[in-house]
Motif scaffolding. Structure first.
Motif, PDB file in Angstrom:
ATOM      1  N   GLU A 285      42.632  74.076 -99.821  1.00  0.00           N
ATOM      2  CA  GLU A 285      41.844  74.975-100.678  1.00  0.00           C
ATOM      3  C   GLU A 285      40.418  74.455-100.814  1.00  0.00           C
ATOM      4  O   GLU A 285      39.459  75.233-100.797  1.00  0.00           O
ATOM      5  CB  GLU A 285      42.506  75.091-102.049  1.00  0.00           C
ATOM      6  N   GLU A 286      40.260  73.132-100.946  1.00  0.00           N
ATOM      7  CA  GLU A 286      38.924  72.549-101.048  1.00  0.00           C
ATOM      8  C   GLU A 286      38.148  72.732 -99.747  1.00  0.00           C
ATOM      9  O   GLU A 286      36.951  73.039 -99.763  1.00  0.00           O
ATOM     10  CB  GLU A 286      39.033  71.060-101.391  1.00  0.00           C
ATOM     11  N   SER A 287      38.804  72.551 -98.628  1.00  0.00           N
ATOM     12  CA  SER A 287      38.136  72.737 -97.339  1.00  0.00           C
ATOM     13  C   SER A 287      37.621  74.160 -97.198  1.00  0.00           C
ATOM     14  O   SER A 287      36.531  74.394 -96.656  1.00  0.00           O
ATOM     15  CB  SER A 287      39.092  72.403 -96.192  1.00  0.00           C
ATOM     16  N   ASN A 288      38.382  75.109 -97.681  1.00  0.00           N
ATOM     17  CA  ASN A 288      37.937  76.502 -97.631  1.00  0.00           C
ATOM     18  C   ASN A 288      36.797  76.745 -98.606  1.00  0.00           C
ATOM     19  O   ASN A 288      35.798  77.402 -98.281  1.00  0.00           O
ATOM     20  CB  ASN A 288      39.109  77.432 -97.958  1.00  0.00           C
ATOM     21  N   ARG A 289      36.904  76.189 -99.812  1.00  0.00           N
ATOM     22  CA  ARG A 289      35.873  76.369-100.845  1.00  0.00           C
ATOM     23  C   ARG A 289      34.533  75.808-100.387  1.00  0.00           C
ATOM     24  O   ARG A 289      33.476  76.404-100.622  1.00  0.00           O
ATOM     25  CB  ARG A 289      36.318  75.688-102.143  1.00  0.00           C
ATOM     26  N   TYR A 290      34.552  74.633 -99.749  1.00  0.00           N
ATOM     27  CA  TYR A 290      33.310  73.953 -99.374  1.00  0.00           C
ATOM     28  C   TYR A 290      32.936  74.195 -97.912  1.00  0.00           C
ATOM     29  O   TYR A 290      32.200  73.403 -97.321  1.00  0.00           O
ATOM     30  CB  TYR A 290      33.456  72.442 -99.624  1.00  0.00           C
ATOM     31  N   ARG A 291      33.411  75.273 -97.332  1.00  0.00           N
ATOM     32  CA  ARG A 291      33.218  75.522 -95.906  1.00  0.00           C
ATOM     33  C   ARG A 291      31.752  75.457 -95.499  1.00  0.00           C
ATOM     34  O   ARG A 291      31.395  74.919 -94.449  1.00  0.00           O
ATOM     35  CB  ARG A 291      33.808  76.882 -95.534  1.00  0.00           C
ATOM     36  N   ARG A 292      30.858  75.988 -96.340  1.00  0.00           N
ATOM     37  CA  ARG A 292      29.433  75.992 -95.982  1.00  0.00           C
ATOM     38  C   ARG A 292      28.845  74.589 -96.007  1.00  0.00           C
ATOM     39  O   ARG A 292      27.840  74.331 -95.359  1.00  0.00           O
ATOM     40  CB  ARG A 292      28.644  76.899 -96.939  1.00  0.00           C
ATOM     41  N   HIS A 293      29.452  73.675 -96.769  1.00  0.00           N
ATOM     42  CA  HIS A 293      29.040  72.279 -96.732  1.00  0.00           C
ATOM     43  C   HIS A 293      29.567  71.587 -95.480  1.00  0.00           C
ATOM     44  O   HIS A 293      28.884  70.759 -94.880  1.00  0.00           O
ATOM     45  CB  HIS A 293      29.564  71.520 -97.958  1.00  0.00           C
ATOM     46  N   LEU A 294      30.783  71.901 -95.128  1.00  0.00           N
ATOM     47  CA  LEU A 294      31.443  71.180 -94.036  1.00  0.00           C
ATOM     48  C   LEU A 294      30.751  71.382 -92.692  1.00  0.00           C
ATOM     49  O   LEU A 294      30.894  70.552 -91.788  1.00  0.00           O
ATOM     50  CB  LEU A 294      32.913  71.606 -93.934  1.00  0.00           C
ATOM     51  N   ILE A 295      30.002  72.468 -92.557  1.00  0.00           N
ATOM     52  CA  ILE A 295      29.307  72.722 -91.285  1.00  0.00           C
ATOM     53  C   ILE A 295      27.865  72.230 -91.318  1.00  0.00           C
ATOM     54  O   ILE A 295      27.136  72.374 -90.338  1.00  0.00           O
ATOM     55  CB  ILE A 295      29.336  74.229 -90.921  1.00  0.00           C
ATOM     56  N   LEU A 296      27.459  71.601 -92.442  1.00  0.00           N
ATOM     57  CA  LEU A 296      26.090  71.108 -92.551  1.00  0.00           C
ATOM     58  C   LEU A 296      25.958  69.732 -91.911  1.00  0.00           C
ATOM     59  O   LEU A 296      26.745  68.825 -92.211  1.00  0.00           O
ATOM     60  CB  LEU A 296      25.674  70.992 -94.022  1.00  0.00           C
ATOM     61  N   PRO A 297      24.948  69.527 -91.057  1.00  0.00           N
ATOM     62  CA  PRO A 297      24.686  68.164 -90.557  1.00  0.00           C
ATOM     63  C   PRO A 297      24.358  67.235 -91.728  1.00  0.00           C
ATOM     64  O   PRO A 297      23.593  67.593 -92.626  1.00  0.00           O
ATOM     65  CB  PRO A 297      23.459  68.360 -89.650  1.00  0.00           C
ATOM     66  N   GLY A 298      24.947  66.061 -91.734  1.00  0.00           N
ATOM     67  CA  GLY A 298      24.703  65.122 -92.819  1.00  0.00           C
ATOM     68  C   GLY A 298      25.680  65.247 -93.963  1.00  0.00           C
ATOM     69  O   GLY A 298      25.699  64.390 -94.857  1.00  0.00           O
TER      70      GLY A 298
END
Length: 383
Positions: free
Chosen positions: A15-28
């Motif tokens: 659920e967290e991975s889905n919630r923060y999806r836009r963070h997970l694809i950010l470099p850094g």
């Protein structure tokens, strides 16, 4: 700063991975950076105008533990800028209101409530164990206290301040950077300290500055980009001008320089806020609105003092009350009677409790604070 290794970082749930999806694809950032945010602990001093956007954005970003320091209640005048709270929260503890709002934003965040004013006796205990401290206060006394405690503990201090149409932001207390007292070595004299109630603030300005503070906090937690350490960002909202001033660490700084502090003090008297923390642990006896009405109706001898600002009392106060703003109470002490019951009044009961502690410390034994202030006078609680 967080010291967890990548092997010891808490895993993200599906659920967290889905919630923060836009963070997970950010470099850094990515999964490891998001896990670092989850493992991080941030303390926000003040759940008001600056603390609102900071807390909301840090919770939304997934910072695992958010501590809040405040001891105030929600007032209708807060709602113009303090977006943690709503109309239905008026009269509630700001901490309870903030906790409910943050859990609604992100139920995965652990919210720690510190229901106290920050003082020299509790600051180190409250702040110890946090990775970053965000200063969302609105008075000089607490700003200096936050700075000094951060210097002693070696914790970064993400600073923000607002007044009328102007704002400032910086990061203090990094190992190679300046602290707040490198910029302002000593507190200003009382006559130079503006009062928030008198000066006012454009409602959106704390949102601008608080968002910058939240950004700087996340950058520190992720070791990402260049922080505002060594720079003071100055914002003029009327011209929408942003200006950056370079700051250098002062070798003679009374906090982090060659004369490094070894203990904390309270700065109330230096900063024109007498009684802000005076005898902070003293028990203040309260009187309900119903009881005060009975006393007034029966002619009970008492001294009624309204400690709100002139712009507040101009809209009305209790008949017979003497209006003495909290900031001027100390100089009016010789004019007050000590042989009758003294009842202090403010908007919500917070300032009147501070004033009552100040009077108690000065020897006024028969001192009471109106429970709930004018909010409960207008709509009194039952006996």
């Amino acid at each position: 700063m967080p010291t967890a290794t990548s092997q010891s970082l808490p895993p993200l749930t599906a659920e967290e991975s889905n919630r923060y999806r836009r963070h997970l694809i950010l470099p850094g950032v990515g999964p490891e950076g998001q896990a670092r945010l989850k493992a991080s602990r941030v303390l926000i001093v003040g759940a008001g105008g600056l603390g609102s956007p900071v807390a909301l954005y840090l919770a939304a970003a997934g910072v695992g533990t958010i501590g809040l320091v405040d001891n105030d209640r929600v007032d209708a005048t807060n709602l113009q800028r303090q977006l943690l709270h709503g109309t239905s929260d008026v009269g509630r503890s700001k901490l309870e209101s903030a906790r409910d709002r943050l859990h609604d934003v992100n139920p995965h965040v652990h919210v720690v409530l510190h229901a106290s004013w920050l003082t020299s006796s509790n600051a180190l205990d409250i702040m110890r164990g946090y990775d970053v401290v965000v200063d969302g206060t609105d008075n000089f006394a607490t700003r200096y206290l936050v700075n000094d405690a951060c210097v002693l503990l070696g914790i970064p201090n993400v600073h923000g301040s607002v007044f009328r149409f102007d704002g400032q932001a910086s990061v203090f207390g990094l190992p190679d950077g300046p602290c707040y007292r490198c910029l302002y070595p000593e507190p200003p004299p009382p006559e130079m300290v503006p009062n928030c109630a008198e000066g006012g603030v454009l409602g959106v300005l704390p949102g601008m500055v608080g968002t910058i503070q939240a950004t700087e906090t996340i950058k520190l937690l992720l070791a990402l980009g260049d922080s505002l350490s060594g720079r003071l960002l100055m914002i003029d909202a009327l011209s929408m001008a942003f200006r950056t001033v370079r700051l250098a660490r002062d070798p003679e700084c009374p906090a982090c320089g060659t004369r490094t502090i070894t203990q904390l003090i309270d700065y109330d008297q230096f900063c024109g806020t007498p009684g802000l923390h005076a005898d902070a642990h003293a028990i203040v006896e309260e009187v309900t609105a119903a009881t005060l009405r009975d006393w007034l109706a029966s002619g009970t001898p008492l001294q009624l003092i309204d400690v709100r600002e002139p712009n507040e009392t101009a809209t009305g106060t209790i008949a017979g009350a003497r209006c003495i703003p909290l900031g001027t109470l100390s100089e009016q002490l010789p004019t007050l009677a000590t042989d009758v019951v003294t009842v202090l009044v403010c908007k919500s009961g917070v300032r009147s409790a501070r004033a009552a502690r100040q009077l108690i410390a000065a020897g006024f034994a028969q001192t009471r604070s109106l429970a709930g202030g004018m909010m409960h006078w207008d709509t009194p609680y039952p006996r």
